[in-house]
Every structure is written in structure tokens, then in C-alpha cells.
Design a protein around this motif. Structure first.
Motif, PDB file in Angstrom:
ATOM      1  N   ILE A  52       0.750  -1.127   0.063  1.00 22.45           N
ATOM      2  CA  ILE A  52       0.159   0.018   0.064  1.00 22.45           C
ATOM      3  C   ILE A  52       0.855   1.201  -0.083  1.00 22.45           C
ATOM      4  CG2 ILE A  52      -1.677   1.403   1.351  1.00 22.45           C
ATOM      5  CD1 ILE A  52      -2.910  -1.536   2.200  1.00 22.45           C
ATOM      6  N   ILE A  53       1.850   1.339   0.895  1.00 22.36           N
ATOM      7  CA  ILE A  53       2.687   2.269   0.768  1.00 22.36           C
ATOM      8  C   ILE A  53       4.089   2.065   0.321  1.00 22.36           C
ATOM      9  CG2 ILE A  53       4.125   3.593   2.564  1.00 22.36           C
ATOM     10  CD1 ILE A  53       1.389   4.331   3.100  1.00 22.36           C
ATOM     11  N   LEU A  54       4.396   3.078  -0.697  1.00 19.02           N
ATOM     12  CA  LEU A  54       5.690   2.778  -1.532  1.00 19.02           C
ATOM     13  C   LEU A  54       6.823   3.217  -0.864  1.00 19.02           C
ATOM     14  CD1 LEU A  54       4.113   3.912  -4.953  1.00 19.02           C
ATOM     15  CD2 LEU A  54       4.564   1.505  -4.208  1.00 19.02           C
ATOM     16  N   ILE A  55       6.731   4.344  -0.302  1.00 18.30           N
ATOM     17  CA  ILE A  55       7.825   4.954   0.534  1.00 18.30           C
ATOM     18  C   ILE A  55       7.401   5.797   1.649  1.00 18.30           C
ATOM     19  CG2 ILE A  55       8.120   6.909  -0.990  1.00 18.30           C
ATOM     20  CD1 ILE A  55      11.334   6.707  -0.524  1.00 18.30           C
ATOM     21  N   ALA A  56       7.921   5.919   2.813  1.00 19.27           N
ATOM     22  CA  ALA A  56       7.858   6.808   3.953  1.00 19.27           C
ATOM     23  C   ALA A  56       8.833   7.032   4.719  1.00 19.27           C
ATOM     24  CB  ALA A  56       6.490   6.176   4.718  1.00 19.27           C
ATOM     25  N   GLY A  57       8.713   8.406   5.406  1.00 22.02           N
ATOM     26  CA  GLY A  57       9.815   8.686   6.227  1.00 22.02           C
ATOM     27  C   GLY A  57       9.482   9.853   6.905  1.00 22.02           C
ATOM     28  N   SER A  58      10.585  10.395   7.573  1.00 22.42           N
ATOM     29  CA  SER A  58      10.392  11.505   8.558  1.00 22.42           C
ATOM     30  C   SER A  58      10.777  12.841   7.790  1.00 22.42           C
ATOM     31  CB  SER A  58      11.282  11.536   9.732  1.00 22.42           C
ATOM     32  OG  SER A  58      10.799  10.485  10.618  1.00 22.42           O
ATOM     33  N   VAL A  59      10.322  13.881   8.239  1.00 21.31           N
ATOM     34  CA  VAL A  59      10.611  15.332   7.264  1.00 21.31           C
ATOM     35  C   VAL A  59      11.165  16.110   8.405  1.00 21.31           C
ATOM     36  CG1 VAL A  59       9.536  17.277   6.375  1.00 21.31           C
ATOM     37  CG2 VAL A  59       8.612  15.174   5.880  1.00 21.31           C
ATOM     38  N   ASP A  60      12.392  16.818   8.398  1.00 20.87           N
ATOM     39  CA  ASP A  60      13.040  17.475   9.515  1.00 20.87           C
ATOM     40  C   ASP A  60      13.462  18.719   8.640  1.00 20.87           C
ATOM     41  OD1 ASP A  60      14.063  18.241  11.808  1.00 20.87           O
ATOM     42  OD2 ASP A  60      15.901  17.120  11.217  1.00 20.87           O
ATOM     43  N   CYS A 107       3.036  13.543 -11.211  1.00 22.98           N
ATOM     44  CA  CYS A 107       4.364  13.535 -11.685  1.00 22.98           C
ATOM     45  C   CYS A 107       4.433  12.688 -13.044  1.00 22.98           C
ATOM     46  CB  CYS A 107       5.376  13.284 -10.850  1.00 22.98           C
ATOM     47  SG  CYS A 107       5.383  11.470 -10.617  1.00 22.98           S
ATOM     48  N   PRO A 108       5.699  13.469 -13.979  1.00 15.96           N
ATOM     49  CA  PRO A 108       5.562  12.867 -15.266  1.00 15.96           C
ATOM     50  C   PRO A 108       5.788  11.390 -15.200  1.00 15.96           C
ATOM     51  CG  PRO A 108       6.998  14.641 -15.186  1.00 15.96           C
ATOM     52  CD  PRO A 108       6.610  14.499 -13.583  1.00 15.96           C
ATOM     53  N   GLU A 109       5.050  10.650 -15.921  1.00 23.12           N
ATOM     54  CA  GLU A 109       5.163   9.173 -16.104  1.00 23.12           C
ATOM     55  C   GLU A 109       6.617   8.492 -15.957  1.00 23.12           C
ATOM     56  OE1 GLU A 109       3.003   5.837 -18.427  1.00 23.12           O
ATOM     57  OE2 GLU A 109       3.955   7.221 -19.580  1.00 23.12           O
ATOM     58  N   GLY A 110       6.944   7.660 -15.305  1.00 23.71           N
ATOM     59  CA  GLY A 110       7.974   7.188 -15.182  1.00 23.71           C
ATOM     60  C   GLY A 110       9.394   7.631 -14.338  1.00 23.71           C
ATOM     61  N   SER A 111       8.823   8.958 -13.738  1.00 18.82           N
ATOM     62  CA  SER A 111       9.954   9.932 -13.213  1.00 18.82           C
ATOM     63  C   SER A 111      10.260   9.276 -11.812  1.00 18.82           C
ATOM     64  CB  SER A 111       9.342  11.180 -13.019  1.00 18.82           C
ATOM     65  OG  SER A 111       8.379  11.499 -12.380  1.00 18.82           O
ATOM     66  N   LEU A 112       9.429   8.342 -10.942  1.00 22.22           N
ATOM     67  CA  LEU A 112       9.847   7.878  -9.644  1.00 22.22           C
ATOM     68  C   LEU A 112      10.056   6.225  -9.900  1.00 22.22           C
ATOM     69  CD1 LEU A 112       7.266   9.737  -7.595  1.00 22.22           C
ATOM     70  CD2 LEU A 112       9.477  10.287  -7.924  1.00 22.22           C
ATOM     71  N   GLU A 113      10.700   5.599  -9.077  1.00 19.59           N
ATOM     72  CA  GLU A 113      11.204   4.535  -9.043  1.00 19.59           C
ATOM     73  C   GLU A 113      11.404   4.175  -7.652  1.00 19.59           C
ATOM     74  OE1 GLU A 113      14.249   2.671 -11.226  1.00 19.59           O
ATOM     75  OE2 GLU A 113      13.894   3.907 -12.963  1.00 19.59           O
ATOM     76  N   PHE A 114      10.940   2.896  -7.137  1.00 18.94           N
ATOM     77  CA  PHE A 114      10.947   2.498  -5.748  1.00 18.94           C
ATOM     78  C   PHE A 114      11.629   1.078  -5.666  1.00 18.94           C
ATOM     79  CE2 PHE A 114       7.331   5.226  -6.504  1.00 18.94           C
ATOM     80  CZ  PHE A 114       7.418   6.262  -5.504  1.00 18.94           C
ATOM     81  N   PRO A 115      12.957   1.009  -5.724  1.00 22.86           N
ATOM     82  CA  PRO A 115      13.833  -0.032  -5.391  1.00 22.86           C
ATOM     83  C   PRO A 115      13.532  -1.020  -4.656  1.00 22.86           C
ATOM     84  CG  PRO A 115      15.273   1.871  -5.345  1.00 22.86           C
ATOM     85  CD  PRO A 115      13.807   2.511  -5.592  1.00 22.86           C
ATOM     86  N   LEU A 116      13.297  -0.362  -3.333  1.00 22.29           N
ATOM     87  CA  LEU A 116      12.887  -1.382  -2.312  1.00 22.29           C
ATOM     88  C   LEU A 116      11.729  -2.148  -2.447  1.00 22.29           C
ATOM     89  CD1 LEU A 116      13.944   0.829   0.869  1.00 22.29           C
ATOM     90  CD2 LEU A 116      15.175  -0.866  -0.160  1.00 22.29           C
ATOM     91  N   VAL A 117      10.686  -1.544  -3.076  1.00 21.47           N
ATOM     92  CA  VAL A 117       9.649  -2.165  -3.239  1.00 21.47           C
ATOM     93  C   VAL A 117       9.562  -3.331  -4.214  1.00 21.47           C
ATOM     94  CG1 VAL A 117       7.132  -1.934  -4.273  1.00 21.47           C
ATOM     95  CG2 VAL A 117       7.935  -0.052  -3.044  1.00 21.47           C
ATOM     96  N   LYS A 118      10.558  -2.886  -5.358  1.00 19.55           N
ATOM     97  CA  LYS A 118      10.939  -3.984  -6.343  1.00 19.55           C
ATOM     98  C   LYS A 118      11.427  -5.278  -5.513  1.00 19.55           C
ATOM     99  CE  LYS A 118      10.945  -0.871 -10.104  1.00 19.55           C
ATOM    100  NZ  LYS A 118      11.865  -0.296 -11.047  1.00 19.55           N
ATOM    101  N   THR A 119      12.506  -5.152  -5.009  1.00 17.94           N
ATOM    102  CA  THR A 119      13.257  -6.037  -3.976  1.00 17.94           C
ATOM    103  C   THR A 119      12.282  -6.945  -3.202  1.00 17.94           C
ATOM    104  OG1 THR A 119      14.155  -4.666  -2.582  1.00 17.94           O
ATOM    105  CG2 THR A 119      15.427  -4.898  -4.495  1.00 17.94           C
ATOM    106  N   GLN A 120      11.474  -6.226  -2.374  1.00 16.70           N
ATOM    107  CA  GLN A 120      10.656  -6.924  -1.721  1.00 16.70           C
ATOM    108  C   GLN A 120       9.429  -7.782  -2.094  1.00 16.70           C
ATOM    109  OE1 GLN A 120       9.399  -3.854   1.383  1.00 16.70           O
ATOM    110  NE2 GLN A 120      11.411  -3.292   1.942  1.00 16.70           N
ATOM    111  N   SER A 121       9.198  -7.667  -3.375  1.00 14.13           N
ATOM    112  CA  SER A 121       8.084  -8.195  -3.903  1.00 14.13           C
ATOM    113  C   SER A 121       8.442  -9.265  -4.154  1.00 14.13           C
ATOM    114  CB  SER A 121       7.535  -7.528  -5.135  1.00 14.13           C
ATOM    115  OG  SER A 121       7.957  -6.249  -5.461  1.00 14.13           O
TER     116      SER A 121
END
Length: 121
Positions: A52-60, A107-121
């Protein structure tokens, strides 16, 4: 959806999650805050494992006052309401330590990648 930019290229659509300090957070005992933060992390990790979540983290750093964002994430379910629902089920949100807002991010198509999602699937 309103506010979709008129562009001559394809857009990818995500759900943008922004976490803010909650109203009850300042009044909670330190032990309760620590417990809720641990439960929040477990909730977010479970959502990430479920895809469900692709990426999440803290903002500082400096941001608008009085309640600058403290966390950010992206999901890609196709439903802002569904993501809002799972985020509102977060124990830290339910207890008022955090409050959450979910909106559409484009955002423009294909401009974001989530490598951790790919390796965990």
C-alpha cells in the motif's frame, strides 16, 4: 479530480501522505509517545509489506509554523479515500499524536522508482 494540469505528456498518479503533529501529542506522557511511535512504525511497515505504501519517512528542517509536517509518504492504490482510511487506522493518529492528510500527487510518467518495493515483492 480537480486541478489536474493540462500537459502534453502522461502523468503518474500517487496518493501523497503528509503527517503533522496531532493536538493531543503535546499532552501525552513520554512513555505513551514512545509506545505510539513504535506502533506507528509497525503500522507503516505493515502497509509497506502489503504494497500500500511505496515509501515513507520523517521530514526534518524549517517549515511553516505552527505545525510543520513531520512525515511524508507515497502510495499508489488509485484511491485517496482508501489511503486516508488505512492511515486513520494508525494507532498514533487515532490517539492524536499525529494527524494525517492525504491528497493526489501527479508527476511525469516514469519519473519515480521505488527499488525497495521491487526487491521486497
Amino acid at each position: 479530480m480537480t486541478g489536474v494540469p493540462q500537459v502534453d505528456f502522461v502523468l503518474d498518479t500517487y496518493e501523497c501522505i503528509v503527517l503533522y503533529p496531532g493536538a493531543a501529542g503535546r499532552a501525552l506522557p513520554a512513555e505513551t509517545v514512545q509506545r505510539l511511535q513504535a506502533e506507528h512504525l509497525a503500522h507503516m511497515q505493515a502497509l509497506q509489506r502489503r504494497g500500500i505504501i511505496l515509501i515513507a519517512g520523517s521530514v526534518d528542517g524549517p517549515a511553516r509554523e505552527p505545525d510543520p509536517p513531520i512525515g511524508f509518504g507515497l502510495a499508489r492504490t488509485g484511491s485517496v479515500d482508501d489511503v486516508r482510511s488505512v492511515m486513520e487506522a494508525d494507532p498514533a493518529v487515532q490517539a492524536g499524536l499525529y494527524r494525517v492528510d492525504v491528497m493526489t500527487f501527479l508527476c511525469p510518467e516514469g519519473s519515480l522508482e521505488f527499488p525497495l518495493v521491487k526487491t521486497q515483492s
